[in-house]
Enzyme design. Structure first.
Site, PDB file in Angstrom:
ATOM      1  N   ALA A  21       0.798  -1.224   0.000  1.00 32.00           N
ATOM      2  CA  ALA A  21       0.000   0.000   0.000  1.00 32.00           C
ATOM      3  C   ALA A  21       0.836   1.283   0.000  1.00 32.00           C
ATOM      4  CB  ALA A  21      -0.943  -0.015   1.199  1.00 32.00           C
TER       5      ALA A  21
ATOM      6  N   ASP B 257      -5.336  -1.588  -6.502  1.00 25.54           N
ATOM      7  CA  ASP B 257      -5.742  -0.350  -7.174  1.00 25.54           C
ATOM      8  C   ASP B 257      -5.483  -0.311  -8.683  1.00 25.54           C
ATOM      9  OD1 ASP B 257      -2.918   0.189  -7.300  1.00 25.54           O
ATOM     10  OD2 ASP B 257      -2.997   1.145  -5.333  1.00 25.54           O
TER      11      ASP B 257
ATOM     12  N   HIS C  12      -3.713  -9.827  -4.224  1.00 28.41           N
ATOM     13  CA  HIS C  12      -4.991  -9.595  -3.543  1.00 28.41           C
ATOM     14  C   HIS C  12      -6.112  -9.165  -4.490  1.00 28.41           C
ATOM     15  CE1 HIS C  12      -2.681  -8.974   0.501  1.00 28.41           C
ATOM     16  NE2 HIS C  12      -2.745 -10.228   0.131  1.00 28.41           N
TER      17      HIS C  12
ATOM     18  N   CYS D 101     -20.518 -11.690  -9.910  1.00 31.43           N
ATOM     19  CA  CYS D 101     -21.670 -12.136  -9.122  1.00 31.43           C
ATOM     20  C   CYS D 101     -21.242 -13.352  -8.308  1.00 31.43           C
ATOM     21  CB  CYS D 101     -22.820 -12.493 -10.053  1.00 31.43           C
ATOM     22  SG  CYS D 101     -24.130 -13.410  -9.207  1.00 31.43           S
TER      23      CYS D 101
ATOM     24  N   CYS E 111     -23.723 -16.546  -9.890  1.00 30.24           N
ATOM     25  CA  CYS E 111     -23.570 -17.066 -11.260  1.00 30.24           C
ATOM     26  C   CYS E 111     -22.226 -16.681 -11.887  1.00 30.24           C
ATOM     27  CB  CYS E 111     -24.725 -16.607 -12.145  1.00 30.24           C
ATOM     28  SG  CYS E 111     -24.628 -14.873 -12.608  1.00 30.24           S
TER      29      CYS E 111
ATOM     30  N   CYS F 149     -26.809  -8.797  -8.901  1.00 26.00           N
ATOM     31  CA  CYS F 149     -26.661  -9.279 -10.271  1.00 26.00           C
ATOM     32  C   CYS F 149     -27.968  -9.095 -11.044  1.00 26.00           C
ATOM     33  CB  CYS F 149     -26.277 -10.758 -10.222  1.00 26.00           C
ATOM     34  SG  CYS F 149     -26.162 -11.545 -11.823  1.00 26.00           S
TER      35      CYS F 149
ATOM     36  N   THR G 235       5.669  -1.707   1.869  1.00 25.42           N
ATOM     37  CA  THR G 235       4.894  -2.754   2.542  1.00 25.42           C
ATOM     38  C   THR G 235       5.483  -3.039   3.908  1.00 25.42           C
ATOM     39  OG1 THR G 235       4.231  -5.091   2.537  1.00 25.42           O
ATOM     40  CG2 THR G 235       6.154  -4.535   1.199  1.00 25.42           C
TER      41      THR G 235
ATOM     42  N   ASN H  76      11.139   1.627   2.562  1.00 26.68           N
ATOM     43  CA  ASN H  76       9.889   1.708   3.316  1.00 26.68           C
ATOM     44  C   ASN H  76      10.018   2.745   4.427  1.00 26.68           C
ATOM     45  OD1 ASN H  76       7.277   0.246   3.325  1.00 26.68           O
ATOM     46  ND2 ASN H  76       7.759  -0.002   5.496  1.00 26.68           N
TER      47      ASN H  76
ATOM     48  N   ILE I 194       8.939   6.123  -1.342  1.00 30.19           N
ATOM     49  CA  ILE I 194       9.379   5.358  -2.515  1.00 30.19           C
ATOM     50  C   ILE I 194       9.297   6.173  -3.813  1.00 30.19           C
ATOM     51  CG2 ILE I 194       7.141   4.201  -2.814  1.00 30.19           C
ATOM     52  CD1 ILE I 194       8.943   1.699  -3.561  1.00 30.19           C
TER      53      ILE I 194
HETATM   54  P1  OAD Z   1       0.721  -1.602   5.233  1.00 33.09           P
HETATM   55  O1  OAD Z   1      -0.147  -0.400   5.477  1.00 33.09           O
HETATM   56  O2  OAD Z   1       0.736  -2.684   6.230  1.00 33.09           O
HETATM   57  O3  OAD Z   1       2.223  -1.121   5.055  1.00 33.09           O
HETATM   58  C1  OAD Z   1       2.549  -0.041   4.244  1.00 33.09           C
HETATM   59  C2  OAD Z   1       3.952   0.383   4.604  1.00 33.09           C
HETATM   60  O4  OAD Z   1       4.350   1.371   3.682  1.00 33.09           O
HETATM   61  C3  OAD Z   1       4.077   0.981   5.994  1.00 33.09           C
HETATM   62  O5  OAD Z   1       5.180   0.393   6.660  1.00 33.09           O
HETATM   63  C4  OAD Z   1       4.314   2.476   5.727  1.00 33.09           C
HETATM   64  O6  OAD Z   1       5.199   3.055   6.670  1.00 33.09           O
HETATM   65  C5  OAD Z   1       4.966   2.441   4.382  1.00 33.09           C
HETATM   66  N1  OAD Z   1       4.744   3.620   3.535  1.00 33.09           N
HETATM   67  C6  OAD Z   1       3.661   4.411   3.431  1.00 33.09           C
HETATM   68  N2  OAD Z   1       3.820   5.338   2.474  1.00 33.09           N
HETATM   69  C7  OAD Z   1       5.058   5.138   1.950  1.00 33.09           C
HETATM   70  C8  OAD Z   1       5.814   5.767   0.920  1.00 33.09           C
HETATM   71  N3  OAD Z   1       5.345   6.802   0.231  1.00 33.09           N
HETATM   72  N4  OAD Z   1       7.041   5.256   0.657  1.00 33.09           N
HETATM   73  C9  OAD Z   1       7.551   4.214   1.348  1.00 33.09           C
HETATM   74  N5  OAD Z   1       6.888   3.593   2.337  1.00 33.09           N
HETATM   75  C10 OAD Z   1       5.649   4.040   2.626  1.00 33.09           C
HETATM   76  O7  OAD Z   1       0.335  -2.143   3.768  1.00 33.09           O
HETATM   77  P2  OAD Z   1       0.669  -3.566   3.131  1.00 33.09           P
HETATM   78  O8  OAD Z   1       1.983  -4.063   3.594  1.00 33.09           O
HETATM   79  O9  OAD Z   1       0.437  -3.426   1.688  1.00 33.09           O
HETATM   80  O10 OAD Z   1      -4.716  -7.004   2.768  1.00 33.09           O
HETATM   81  O11 OAD Z   1      -0.472  -4.435   3.776  1.00 33.09           O
HETATM   82  C11 OAD Z   1      -0.627  -5.763   3.358  1.00 33.09           C
HETATM   83  C12 OAD Z   1      -2.072  -6.164   3.393  1.00 33.09           C
HETATM   84  O12 OAD Z   1      -2.656  -5.841   4.653  1.00 33.09           O
HETATM   85  C13 OAD Z   1      -2.962  -5.414   2.417  1.00 33.09           C
HETATM   86  O13 OAD Z   1      -2.872  -5.909   1.097  1.00 33.09           O
HETATM   87  C14 OAD Z   1      -4.325  -5.621   2.994  1.00 33.09           C
HETATM   88  C15 OAD Z   1      -4.013  -5.376   4.453  1.00 33.09           C
HETATM   89  O14 OAD Z   1      -4.811  -6.038   5.345  1.00 33.09           O
HETATM   90  C16 OAD Z   1      -6.018  -7.325   2.632  1.00 33.09           C
HETATM   91  O15 OAD Z   1      -6.908  -6.500   2.683  1.00 33.09           O
HETATM   92  C17 OAD Z   1      -6.272  -8.767   2.389  1.00 33.09           C
HETATM   93 ZN    ZN Z   2     -25.579 -13.654 -10.993  1.00 33.42          ZN
END
Ligand code: OAD
Ligand code: ZN
Length: 242
Positions: free
Chosen positions: A27, A109, A124, A132, A135, A153, A194, A217, A235
């Site tokens: 994210a 996204d 993800h 739907c 179906c 649907c 991440t 990160n 990043i």
């Molecule tokens: P997280 O929100 O857990 O981690 C995002 C990381 O990016 C954090 O450590 C922030 O400090 C860092 N961050 C934010 N903006 C940044 C930038 N501009 N440059 C560098 N670092 C930055 O997000 P994910 O690791 O993607 O799953 O989370 C994994 C999964 O947890 C998601 O896909 C989602 C969530 O639950 C589901 O919904 C199934």
């Molecule tokens: Zn349907």
């Protein structure tokens, strides 16, 4: 030179030499496009809602309180008009230059594709496509955004669900295998935006074994000690300096 400048210089040299880069992201890659992350400073999981934040991304909520599920989806997940940032664009450029083997993302996204990347594995799923639940007819996200209440649907009245992986759903095993294979075959792995807290992020990253690992990160990650280059910065900012 400041610490980050020195590190960016080392990264630039490593990228120049590399021919088979894999990027693994989350994210934080899209926050500079204006989308919130989950666990960062202004992350979705740091805000107060009626229910614990993770439940809004769960199959359980969709099943037992679909009204609430879709209310959240429309307000917090879909209500953004965003564009790719420097990180997405640089990765697309590397792919065109034949330097990038694959992008593996936990994001839903679709911004990598919008930036021009083709070799994208979306662990993800993707919010722009829906189906739907009964179906399996495909729909566009407008079927959720341009309706109210529970989106249904047209054919069978089943619930229309975005093609994203919710808590309580399994990841696609074939996609995971493909992602692991790309990482094993890469000559360099760059991890960015991440927290590496959601399974199987850490085990996937471990597939790069002794090959160079770069982590960019803002926050800490459990694999910081393993990284050959570790940059605590935004990043998009780092990639635009490359
Ligand atoms: P997280 O929100 O857990 O981690 C995002 C990381 O990016 C954090 O450590 C922030 O400090 C860092 N961050 C934010 N903006 C940044 C930038 N501009 N440059 C560098 N670092 C930055 O997000 P994910 O690791 O993607 O799953 O989370 C994994 C999964 O947890 C998601 O896909 C989602 C969530 O639950 C589901 O919904 C199934
Ligand atoms: Zn349907």
């Amino acid at each position: 030179m400041e610490i980050n400048e020195e590190k960016i210089e080392s990264l630039r040299k490593a990228v120049d030499k590399a021919e088979n880069i894999v990027f693994f992201g989350g994210a934080g890659v899209s926050t500079e496009s204006g989308l919130p992350d989950f666990r960062g400073e202004k992350g979705l999981y740091r805000q107060k809602y009626g229910l614990p934040p993770e439940s809004y991304f769960s199959l359980r909520l969709l099943k037992y309180d679909p009204e609430e599920f879709f209310k959240f989806q429309r307000k917090r997940i879909l209500g953004y008009d965003v564009k790719p940032n420097a990180a997405h664009l640089k990765l697309a450029e590397w792919e065109k230059q034949g330097k990038l083997r694959a992008i593996i993302t936990q994001n839903i996204d679709g911004l990598h594709q919008e930036a021009g990347s083709k070799k994208v594995i979306e662990l993800h799923g993707n919010i722009k496509h829906c189906h739907c639940m009964v179906c399996h007819k495909s729909y566009k996200i407008s079927a959720v955004m341009e309706t109210e209440g529970i989106p249904r649907c047209k054919i069978c009245r089943g619930i229309i669900k975005p093609d994203t992986v919710l808590y309580g759903e399994k990841l696609d095993v074939r996609l995971l295998e493909k992602a692991a294979d790309h990482i094993r075959k890469a000559d360099m792995l760059i991890v960015g935006g991440t927290s590496l807290t959601v399974t199987p992020a850490v085990s996937l990253v471990h597939e790069c074994k002794d090959k160079p690992l770069v982590i960019i990160n803002l926050g800490l990650t459990p694999l910081d000690g393993r990284a050959n280059i570790r940059i605590y910065d935004k990043i998009g900012k780092v990639f635009s300096a490359l």
